[in-house]
Design an enzyme around this catalytic site. Structure first.
Site, PDB file in Angstrom:
ATOM      1  N   GLU A  34      -6.657  -7.425  -1.103  1.00  0.00           N
ATOM      2  CA  GLU A  34      -7.215  -7.418   0.244  1.00  0.00           C
ATOM      3  C   GLU A  34      -8.706  -7.137   0.121  1.00  0.00           C
ATOM      4  O   GLU A  34      -9.120  -5.977   0.001  1.00  0.00           O
ATOM      5  CB  GLU A  34      -6.559  -6.349   1.128  1.00  0.00           C
ATOM      6  CG  GLU A  34      -5.131  -6.646   1.522  1.00  0.00           C
ATOM      7  CD  GLU A  34      -4.584  -5.619   2.518  1.00  0.00           C
ATOM      8  OE1 GLU A  34      -5.396  -4.877   3.124  1.00  0.00           O
ATOM      9  OE2 GLU A  34      -3.353  -5.565   2.682  1.00  0.00           O
ATOM     10  N   GLU A  39       0.831  -1.206   0.000  1.00  0.00           N
ATOM     11  CA  GLU A  39       0.000   0.000   0.000  1.00  0.00           C
ATOM     12  C   GLU A  39       0.869   1.261   0.000  1.00  0.00           C
ATOM     13  O   GLU A  39       0.619   2.216   0.740  1.00  0.00           O
ATOM     14  CB  GLU A  39      -0.952  -0.005   1.200  1.00  0.00           C
ATOM     15  CG  GLU A  39      -1.970  -1.121   1.142  1.00  0.00           C
ATOM     16  CD  GLU A  39      -2.966  -1.095   2.279  1.00  0.00           C
ATOM     17  OE1 GLU A  39      -4.143  -1.383   2.033  1.00  0.00           O
ATOM     18  OE2 GLU A  39      -2.573  -0.795   3.419  1.00  0.00           O
TER      19      GLU A  39
END
Length: 573
Positions: free
Chosen positions: A236, A159
């Protein structure tokens, strides 16, 4: 041609055949090793073909140059079990992982290195990352799919676009390090779908995946607009959420999870359910959000996952199994036990037992925990304040400071809260006990030192000399000196176990602290909730006599705890 997972015509292919990625996240470091096989068997039974795990740097290299690969740090054994079960494996070695884990997986000793810039193309940082990669990849390399193992893909950083400070040279350096160290698998990046996260955290030529838990159709469209023709993967899929102290317990309707997953499947997309088995932030390993407000996470990482923290199967598991296999029959053999109340505690004062419980440093200036090589726990600063008076000022608390004037508790400051200023006058000594409540795990404030990060002041006078004691709570030894005044204390007791089974510790006679069973650190408790019980895996118990040790920050006249047969995660007080 080598056997690898490859991208072709918008799809995955493995050994020349089309491959559908149905994955679930299970973190080896959040489970007792005796639970690894159980969780992976349940993942496969649900219809998934792949397990994903982060590699936590601070678990593998707790001290600079000292690597740990046994016990809960033995990810190679975890991967080996997955391979035995016929599961494929995705690993995400960071070096940053977020995961609501302490400092996002980065080891705290990084904070003491001169000139370091975390998560950037910075030589001091990259030198440490390289050493970590070399040690960990040596263990991972035999498990690559091209070498006959189960690992089919690896993530580059984590991320990174969400950091808001994109550094393409840093991401390219990680990719090059992977290649140079022989990690011959498919590489990918993953980021949230908001703002420019996907663009800022990606590399040309590397598979872009997204993280989200709703609005699946919009996320697919965004991926297609940025990377037309690539497989659409949610790395995710957030099927639940994490909890923080003092906030409501997060829950989600199971059918909404299944509906979104079905949308991915219907659009030929791949997914990794985050989390499939949440687990526990044992010890002091919970992270804290600090973006911008400081909000420490609780010990439980149940996450509302298909497999609950204790291994029991939820309604979400049943519905997912029906979606993926056409069969929703489940057999949940999970056993729990209630071992009853524990009341016969012996108490030992923390300050009275400082010599046996901590490491002492005399006549020092204010310094953070990290400067003394302390990773977790509590740190005590004692100073002579004869003749000083006024409001106590320590700057921003890192993270929770309790003040004692002449051994009398006078109040506390807590980071991220609107606390009342504390004044002192006429006292000769001041104790400041500071708790590390978990380093920031996300955002630009991950450079998060703990303790006194500047000299304290009383009124206009700066305190420049302290006697400092570091309480890392690696052991709970004590000199057996009782509490000579009202102070934080260590409480010890014994309890009996017949057949060992999962149980839950309810520290009803205590307020805030940490608990150990047979020396195993179960994690933090706090009566404010929402978590009221601590999960105790059967693997830490033994038949017959067992020890319970509780360290609590607040004095109590009626110490007491109970081992019950249910988890309480949703009570705020």
């Amino acid at each position: 041609m080598k056997k690898k997972l490859v991208v072709k015509d918008g799809k995955f292919y493995l050994d020349g055949s089309e491959f559908r990625l149905y994955s679930g996240a299970v973190h080896y470091f959040r489970l007792h090793p005796l639970q690894w096989r159980d969780r992976l068997e349940k993942l496969k039974e649900c219809g998934l073909n792949t397990v994903e795990t982060y590699i936590a740097w601070n678990v593998q290299e707790p001290e600079r140059g000292r690597f740990c690969f046994d016990g809960m740090a033995d990810f190679e054994r975890f991967i080996g079990i997955a391979e035995e079960l016929g599961l494929y494996v995705i690993v995400r070695p960071g070096p940053f992982i977020c995961a609501e884990w302490e400092m996002g997986g980065l080891p705290s000793w990084l904070l003491t290195i001169d000139g370091i810039e975390l998560r950037h193309y910075n030589e001091p940082f990259l030198n440490c990352v390289r050493s970590y990669f070399e040690a960990v990849f040596e263990k991972l390399r035999p498990h690559l799919y091209v070498n006959g193992g189960g690992i089919i893909a690896m993530q580059i950083e984590n991320e990174y676009g969400g950091l808001g400070q994109p550094d393409q040279e840093y991401l390219k350096w990680i990719k090059h390090a992977y290649e140079e160290l022989g990690m011959d698998v498919l590489y990918f990046t993953s980021d949230g779908t908001w703002s420019t996260c996907l663009e800022d955290g990606s590399i040309d030529g590397i598979l872009m995946t997204a993280n989200f838990g709703s609005r699946t159709g919009q996320a697919i469209e965004r991926l297609e607009s940025l990377r037309p023709g690539e497989p659409k993967v949610c790395m995710e899929f957030w099927n639940g959420w994490f909890d923080q102290w003092g906030t409501e317990h997060h829950t989600r309707e199971a059918q909404t999870v299944v509906d979104e997953i079905k949308t991915l499947i219907d659009n030929n997309g791949g997914f990794n359910i985050y989390m499939f088995s949440g687990g526990t932030n044992f010890g002091f390993m919970n992270g804290s959000n600090c973006n911008p407000h400081f909000e420490p996470c609780i010990t439980s990482y149940d996450y509302g996952a298909p497999i609950a923290e204790d291994g029991s199967l939820t309604e979400q598991y049943r519905l997912l199994k029906r979606l993926l296999t056409g069969n929703d029959k489940i057999i949940d053999g999970h056993k729990t036990a209630a071992y009853g109340k524990v009341t016969d505690f012996t108490a030992y004062g923390l300050f009275d037992n400082a010599k046996s419980q901590g490491r002492e440093f005399k006549n020092s200036g204010a310094s953070s925990m990290e400067e003394f090589g302390q990773k977790y726990g509590y740190i005590l600063y004692e100073a002579d304040i004869e003749g000083m008076s006024g409001v106590i000022d320590i700057g921003e608390p890192h993270d929770r400071a309790m003040f004692y004037a002449d051994n009398v508790f006078i109040g506390e400051y807590e980071r991220g809260t609107d606390y009342e200023p504390i004044s002192v006058s006429g006292a000769s000594s001041l104790k400041i006990l500071i708790e590390n409540m978990g380093r920031a795990n996300y955002g630009p404030r991950i450079f998060d030192k703990k303790g006194l990060v500047q000299n304290a002041r009383i009124g206009d006078t700066e305190i420049r000399a302290y006697d400092i004691t570091c309480f890392e709570m690696n052991s709970t030894a004590a000199e057996h000196i009782g509490c000579t005044f009202a102070q934080p204390a260590i409480y010890k007791a014994e309890f009996e176990v017949g057949e060992a089974a999962d149980t839950y510790l309810l520290p009803s006679g205590f307020t805030k602290g940490v608990a150990f069973v047979n020396g195993f650190n179960l994690g933090r408790y706090w009566s404010k909730g929402p978590q009221q019980t601590l999960y105790v895996p059967a693997g830490v118990l033994r038949k017959g006599s067992n020890s319970l040790t509780v360290f609590d920050l607040y004095p109590t006249d009626m110490p007491g705890a109970e081992f019950i047969d249910r988890h309480i995660l949703d009570e705020l007080k």
